[in-house]
Design a protein around this motif. Sequence first.
Motif, PDB file in Angstrom:
ATOM      1  N   LEU A 288      67.155  28.242  47.113  1.00 17.86           N
ATOM      2  CA  LEU A 288      66.289  29.390  47.420  1.00 17.86           C
ATOM      3  C   LEU A 288      65.937  29.425  48.899  1.00 17.86           C
ATOM      4  O   LEU A 288      65.828  30.505  49.503  1.00 17.86           O
ATOM      5  CB  LEU A 288      65.014  29.320  46.582  1.00 17.86           C
ATOM      6  CG  LEU A 288      65.156  29.691  45.104  1.00 17.86           C
ATOM      7  CD1 LEU A 288      63.832  29.456  44.377  1.00 17.86           C
ATOM      8  CD2 LEU A 288      65.592  31.146  44.947  1.00 17.86           C
ATOM      9  N   PHE A 289      65.765  28.259  49.488  1.00 14.12           N
ATOM     10  CA  PHE A 289      65.467  28.162  50.920  1.00 14.12           C
ATOM     11  C   PHE A 289      66.609  28.780  51.740  1.00 14.12           C
ATOM     12  O   PHE A 289      66.370  29.559  52.675  1.00 14.12           O
ATOM     13  CB  PHE A 289      65.275  26.689  51.291  1.00 14.12           C
ATOM     14  CG  PHE A 289      64.928  26.445  52.734  1.00 14.12           C
ATOM     15  CD1 PHE A 289      63.617  26.573  53.175  1.00 14.12           C
ATOM     16  CD2 PHE A 289      65.896  26.054  53.642  1.00 14.12           C
ATOM     17  CE1 PHE A 289      63.283  26.330  54.502  1.00 14.12           C
ATOM     18  CE2 PHE A 289      65.574  25.799  54.968  1.00 14.12           C
ATOM     19  CZ  PHE A 289      64.265  25.943  55.400  1.00 14.12           C
ATOM     20  N   GLY A 290      67.850  28.443  51.377  1.00 13.20           N
ATOM     21  CA  GLY A 290      69.000  29.001  52.085  1.00 13.20           C
ATOM     22  C   GLY A 290      69.113  30.501  51.896  1.00 13.20           C
ATOM     23  O   GLY A 290      69.381  31.242  52.854  1.00 13.20           O
ATOM     24  N   ILE A 291      68.901  30.980  50.678  1.00 17.00           N
ATOM     25  CA  ILE A 291      68.940  32.423  50.416  1.00 17.00           C
ATOM     26  C   ILE A 291      67.843  33.135  51.199  1.00 17.00           C
ATOM     27  O   ILE A 291      68.057  34.204  51.779  1.00 17.00           O
ATOM     28  CB  ILE A 291      68.793  32.684  48.905  1.00 17.00           C
ATOM     29  CG1 ILE A 291      69.990  32.131  48.146  1.00 17.00           C
ATOM     30  CG2 ILE A 291      68.622  34.182  48.624  1.00 17.00           C
ATOM     31  CD1 ILE A 291      69.836  32.157  46.639  1.00 17.00           C
ATOM     32  N   GLY A 292      66.658  32.506  51.225  1.00 20.57           N
ATOM     33  CA  GLY A 292      65.539  33.098  51.951  1.00 20.57           C
ATOM     34  C   GLY A 292      65.799  33.233  53.436  1.00 20.57           C
ATOM     35  O   GLY A 292      65.336  34.191  54.076  1.00 20.57           O
ATOM     36  N   ARG A 293      66.561  32.296  53.993  1.00 19.42           N
ATOM     37  CA  ARG A 293      66.863  32.382  55.426  1.00 19.42           C
ATOM     38  C   ARG A 293      67.706  33.612  55.733  1.00 19.42           C
ATOM     39  O   ARG A 293      67.467  34.317  56.712  1.00 19.42           O
ATOM     40  CB  ARG A 293      67.559  31.100  55.880  1.00 19.42           C
ATOM     41  CG  ARG A 293      67.902  31.085  57.350  1.00 19.42           C
ATOM     42  CD  ARG A 293      68.012  29.677  57.892  1.00 19.42           C
ATOM     43  NE  ARG A 293      66.708  29.033  57.992  1.00 19.42           N
ATOM     44  CZ  ARG A 293      66.526  27.797  58.452  1.00 19.42           C
ATOM     45  NH1 ARG A 293      67.556  27.074  58.831  1.00 19.42           N
ATOM     46  NH2 ARG A 293      65.321  27.275  58.534  1.00 19.42           N
ATOM     47  N   PHE A 294      68.697  33.884  54.898  1.00 16.87           N
ATOM     48  CA  PHE A 294      69.518  35.074  55.113  1.00 16.87           C
ATOM     49  C   PHE A 294      68.716  36.349  54.854  1.00 16.87           C
ATOM     50  O   PHE A 294      68.820  37.327  55.597  1.00 16.87           O
ATOM     51  CB  PHE A 294      70.760  35.027  54.213  1.00 16.87           C
ATOM     52  CG  PHE A 294      71.796  34.052  54.668  1.00 16.87           C
ATOM     53  CD1 PHE A 294      72.591  34.325  55.762  1.00 16.87           C
ATOM     54  CD2 PHE A 294      71.975  32.854  53.997  1.00 16.87           C
ATOM     55  CE1 PHE A 294      73.558  33.422  56.193  1.00 16.87           C
ATOM     56  CE2 PHE A 294      72.937  31.936  54.408  1.00 16.87           C
ATOM     57  CZ  PHE A 294      73.728  32.219  55.508  1.00 16.87           C
ATOM     58  N   ALA A 295      67.906  36.326  53.785  1.00 17.77           N
ATOM     59  CA  ALA A 295      67.082  37.496  53.480  1.00 17.77           C
ATOM     60  C   ALA A 295      66.078  37.748  54.601  1.00 17.77           C
ATOM     61  O   ALA A 295      65.849  38.907  54.997  1.00 17.77           O
ATOM     62  CB  ALA A 295      66.341  37.285  52.162  1.00 17.77           C
ATOM     63  N   GLY A 296      65.503  36.681  55.128  1.00 16.13           N
ATOM     64  CA  GLY A 296      64.546  36.818  56.225  1.00 16.13           C
ATOM     65  C   GLY A 296      65.188  37.386  57.478  1.00 16.13           C
ATOM     66  O   GLY A 296      64.598  38.229  58.166  1.00 16.13           O
ATOM     67  N   ALA A 297      66.406  36.916  57.791  1.00 19.65           N
ATOM     68  CA  ALA A 297      67.111  37.430  58.964  1.00 19.65           C
ATOM     69  C   ALA A 297      67.379  38.927  58.815  1.00 19.65           C
ATOM     70  O   ALA A 297      67.277  39.689  59.782  1.00 19.65           O
ATOM     71  CB  ALA A 297      68.422  36.673  59.158  1.00 19.65           C
ATOM     72  N   PHE A 298      67.707  39.369  57.586  1.00 18.16           N
ATOM     73  CA  PHE A 298      67.926  40.787  57.324  1.00 18.16           C
ATOM     74  C   PHE A 298      66.630  41.577  57.503  1.00 18.16           C
ATOM     75  O   PHE A 298      66.611  42.632  58.144  1.00 18.16           O
ATOM     76  CB  PHE A 298      68.471  40.971  55.906  1.00 18.16           C
ATOM     77  CG  PHE A 298      68.567  42.400  55.472  1.00 18.16           C
ATOM     78  CD1 PHE A 298      69.610  43.206  55.899  1.00 18.16           C
ATOM     79  CD2 PHE A 298      67.597  42.957  54.630  1.00 18.16           C
ATOM     80  CE1 PHE A 298      69.685  44.538  55.493  1.00 18.16           C
ATOM     81  CE2 PHE A 298      67.670  44.271  54.230  1.00 18.16           C
ATOM     82  CZ  PHE A 298      68.722  45.075  54.660  1.00 18.16           C
ATOM     83  N   LEU A 299      65.534  41.051  56.957  1.00 20.49           N
ATOM     84  CA  LEU A 299      64.252  41.757  57.026  1.00 20.49           C
ATOM     85  C   LEU A 299      63.726  41.850  58.449  1.00 20.49           C
ATOM     86  O   LEU A 299      63.017  42.797  58.792  1.00 20.49           O
ATOM     87  CB  LEU A 299      63.227  41.052  56.133  1.00 20.49           C
ATOM     88  CG  LEU A 299      63.472  41.168  54.623  1.00 20.49           C
ATOM     89  CD1 LEU A 299      62.502  40.272  53.859  1.00 20.49           C
ATOM     90  CD2 LEU A 299      63.329  42.620  54.166  1.00 20.49           C
ATOM     91  N   MET A 300      64.069  40.861  59.294  1.00 24.73           N
ATOM     92  CA  MET A 300      63.581  40.888  60.673  1.00 24.73           C
ATOM     93  C   MET A 300      64.165  42.039  61.476  1.00 24.73           C
ATOM     94  O   MET A 300      63.649  42.376  62.545  1.00 24.73           O
ATOM     95  CB  MET A 300      63.884  39.554  61.367  1.00 24.73           C
ATOM     96  CG  MET A 300      62.878  38.480  61.038  1.00 24.73           C
ATOM     97  SD  MET A 300      63.132  36.985  62.021  1.00 24.73           S
ATOM     98  CE  MET A 300      62.028  35.879  61.144  1.00 24.73           C
ATOM     99  N   GLY A 301      65.238  42.638  60.978  1.00 27.69           N
ATOM    100  CA  GLY A 301      65.764  43.822  61.642  1.00 27.69           C
ATOM    101  C   GLY A 301      64.890  45.039  61.408  1.00 27.69           C
ATOM    102  O   GLY A 301      65.040  46.051  62.095  1.00 27.69           O
ATOM    103  N   ARG A 302      63.952  44.913  60.445  1.00 25.89           N
ATOM    104  CA  ARG A 302      63.100  46.043  60.091  1.00 25.89           C
ATOM    105  C   ARG A 302      61.613  45.738  60.226  1.00 25.89           C
ATOM    106  O   ARG A 302      60.791  46.650  60.284  1.00 25.89           O
ATOM    107  CB  ARG A 302      63.398  46.467  58.638  1.00 25.89           C
ATOM    108  CG  ARG A 302      64.797  47.011  58.470  1.00 25.89           C
ATOM    109  CD  ARG A 302      65.286  46.950  57.051  1.00 25.89           C
ATOM    110  NE  ARG A 302      66.597  47.596  56.905  1.00 25.89           N
ATOM    111  CZ  ARG A 302      67.734  47.066  57.303  1.00 25.89           C
ATOM    112  NH1 ARG A 302      67.729  45.858  57.865  1.00 25.89           N
ATOM    113  NH2 ARG A 302      68.876  47.705  57.154  1.00 25.89           N
TER     114      ARG A 302
END
Length: 421
Positions: A288-302
């Motif tokens: 979940l930590f690894g998935i969250g890192r990618f999801a977080g990087a995506f959200l930081m664009g917005r």
Amino acid sequence: MTSQRARYVPAIILTVSLFFLWGMANNLNDILIAQFKKAFTLSDFETSFVQQAFYLGYFCLAIPAALVVRARGYKTAIVIGLLLYAAGALLFYPAAHYGEYRYFLAALFVIASGLAFLETSANPLMTELGDQAGAARRLTFAQAANPVGTLAGVLIGKYFILSDIVQNDAQIAAMTPAAREAFYRTEIQAVQTPYLVIGLVVLAFALIAAMVRFPDHRETEEAAEVTVTPRFVEVFRHPRLLFAAVAQFFYVGAQVGLWSYTIRYAQANVPGMIERTAADYLFASLLLFGIGRFAGAFLMGRIAPSRLLAAFAGISLLLAVAAGLIGGMTGLLLLVGASFFMSIQFPTIFALGIDGLGPLRRAGASLIVMAIIGGAAVTAVMGHLSDIAGINMAMLVPAMAFLVVLVFALCQPRRPITMDH
């Protein structure tokens, strides 16, 4: 620029591998805590010595590592870091032979000393290898190797260190002295072969690094337009950097503490759960930590990084409190879920802290790396509280640490992070 980038492709590949290697080492500690608790019959506070010895190595070697990078360049620092990492892993072999807990702690200190060199080098190096337009993308790509390493560490620990033998205190007490000694000896020696293999693999990486071409440290300074060498003490004139170091101290403490005691929490809250099954919940946390890192990087664009950090820190706080107060399988699932929201906290605190520092960026980075000592301090407090009030109450300690991160995030400007070079 294309020919320059092609010239350093081997260095980029090797540097990405470093993120994998230190992720693996960090999360093998979570397995060691469970193993040493059984093998050496330790209290929860005594098991925290694993993280104390480990993160003390980071604290002591972060500034020397930054000085080596400054004086001799990234290549020298990386080779030194890999040699120390390999030496520490190989020291597990004699430590297991003699069966002394303190020898394992000394070996962990040596491993972490090497990782301090690698972490102080790899993050800024990835921003300087190749064209500056792709710096953020290269660093994000490299960081993706870190959670892969953490998952590998847990799998190595689960299948090659942890046993599926269930022996409670009453069963161990009923053994003959010879059988009890043999049991403990077997559990201690379980770490011997995995760390021997790791040490040899890391030693091979050190030999490869010695042959790979890296940018000359004078070239990277010229690219960064560093014309005057700033004094390290100047970093203390930047309040945001200092606050970031404090926030990182507490965040790393929360992360290390939660993962260190996930197996312990699972066994205490779910009757009959064996170590190998409990390790699956640690594996799920890291996934979940690894998935969250990618999801977080995506959200930081917005969403502005500081706002996203505040949201993730706040949710982590609530989940840790709920895990401490609810307990049982529900509490365990909430604890696992907190890892998704921990994912972006380290790199975001790091980036916000060094944002706008210019030529002080490397010195500021070493200060934040020193703050990793929080992994030792918070874990020790959790272990002590667990011995007094139980493992569930110990989960309230990382909850308070997330509160510090939340306050830090709320105090930051709501704007994109710039890349200073």
